[in-house]
Write an enzyme that holds these catalytic residues in place. Structure first.
Site, PDB file in Angstrom:
ATOM      1  N   SER A 194       0.837  -0.985   0.013  1.00 15.97           N
ATOM      2  CA  SER A 194      -0.247   0.266  -0.055  1.00 15.97           C
ATOM      3  C   SER A 194       0.839   1.239   0.102  1.00 15.97           C
ATOM      4  O   SER A 194       1.786   1.112   0.753  1.00 15.97           O
ATOM      5  CB  SER A 194      -0.980  -0.059   1.306  1.00 15.97           C
ATOM      6  OG  SER A 194      -1.696   1.132   1.387  1.00 15.97           O
ATOM      7  N   HIS A 206      -1.937   7.294  -5.131  1.00 16.37           N
ATOM      8  CA  HIS A 206      -2.262   5.985  -4.258  1.00 16.37           C
ATOM      9  C   HIS A 206      -2.151   4.838  -5.022  1.00 16.37           C
ATOM     10  O   HIS A 206      -2.443   4.786  -6.319  1.00 16.37           O
ATOM     11  CB  HIS A 206      -3.787   6.366  -3.706  1.00 16.37           C
ATOM     12  CG  HIS A 206      -4.205   4.950  -3.409  1.00 16.37           C
ATOM     13  ND1 HIS A 206      -4.939   4.173  -4.114  1.00 16.37           N
ATOM     14  CD2 HIS A 206      -4.277   3.946  -2.154  1.00 16.37           C
ATOM     15  CE1 HIS A 206      -5.360   2.999  -3.649  1.00 16.37           C
ATOM     16  NE2 HIS A 206      -4.929   2.956  -2.174  1.00 16.37           N
TER      17      HIS A 206
END
Length: 296
Positions: free
Chosen positions: A118, A132
């Site tokens: 992540s 992201h």
């Protein structure tokens, strides 16, 4: 496939770790090559790496990972690249959530295993977009699936940057089927929408979840290519914008947009909810939040 899928789990976990290492190296190189602009005289940013550990309800080992965070760099105001592999038994709330999504047998046998990477980057220059990315694999005794994607979150939008980011995603997805890019783009547009603001949090990208075509190798290859697309999609945009002069008005736009990003991650993001519900390190789960934000 065997119930445990030991080899597949090991390969997926190793891939996420390798992707993490490649991204960390590329981002530190961006810091080293930032020789212009108001931040050039600052020390080049470096990632602080912390090992995270997770315990089960009885104190048993339940996995962990690496939390890698850079703060106050020349290019990155804050960026985190986390990788983890966790396992154990799902709590009652998580079991119900999984069952509602159609995961078979999870309430009868709540064992799980999950691994993934992540990443969230918040930039010094308001003209350089936040971004992201995550990819992951999830396993239960009765099911397995992949998920993830990446999306661009500029506070000051440039159409050519958006086009480049999407073009690279499409190039990496097309070998897996011409239908995939439009499907995953639409999924991202819907998933990263902020209902209470009536707008998307950025300019989109690609996203998938619960990916199980029945062919683990094919789905793993697709997940790898989603990860491989990230650096060539993002680095050229950042290199183009990192020296653009900015004003206080630009910085204000950035801080307000970060508030939108924080709202989404705390209210809607499935990964944030899962990480907190399963007892993973809260600092690692909330790594995505910006260092500074503003609400009006």
């Amino acid at each position: 496939m065997t119930e445990q899928m030991a080899d597949e789990k090991a390969r997926a976990s190793a891939w996420f770790r390798q992707l993490r290492d490649d991204i960390v190296a590329a981002f530190e190189n961006l810091e080293d090559t930032q020789t212009e602009g108001p931040t050039a005289s600052m020390p080049a940013g470096r990632f602080e790496v912390t090992e995270t550990k997770r315990q089960g309800d009885a104190g048993e080992d339940a996995g962990g990972g690496l939390m890698s965070v850079m703060r106050g760099g020349r290019v990155f105001e804050k960026v985190g690249v986390n990788v983890s592999t966790v396992y154990g038994s799902l709590g009652v709330a998580a079991q119900k959530s999984m069952a509602a999504r159609g995961v078979p047998g999870v309430e009868e046998d709540p064992r799980f295993w999950a691994s993934g990477i992540s990443l969230v980057a918040h930039m010094q220059n308001p003209h350089a977009p936040a971004v992201h990315m995550n990819t992951r694999m999830f396993w239960t005794p009765a099911a397995w699936w992949f998920g993830g994607g990446s999306d661009l979150n500029p506070c000051i939008e440039y159409a050519e940057d958006t086009q480049h980011f999407h073009d690279v995603q499409k190039q990496h997805l097309d070998p897996h089927g011409d239908h995939l890019y439009p499907e995953l783009k639409t999924w991202a547009d819907e998933y990263f929408y902020v209902p209470h603001r009536g707008r998307a949090r950025g300019v989109g990208g690609i996203f998938m979840d619960d990916r199980n075509s029945g062919d683990w190798e094919a789905d793993f290859a697709l997940t790898q290519d989603i990860g491989r697309a990230f650096l060539p999609a993002y680095l050229p945009v950042t290199e183009k914008r990192r020296n653009t002069p900015w004003s206080e008005v630009d910085k204000d736009k950035q801080l307000i947009h970060r508030g939108l990003y924080a709202e989404y991650n705390l209210v809607y993001d499935r990964g944030t909810k899962f990480g907190l519900a399963t007892g993973h390190d809260a600092n690692a789960v909330l790594m995505s939040l910006p260092p500074m934000a503003k609400w009006i």
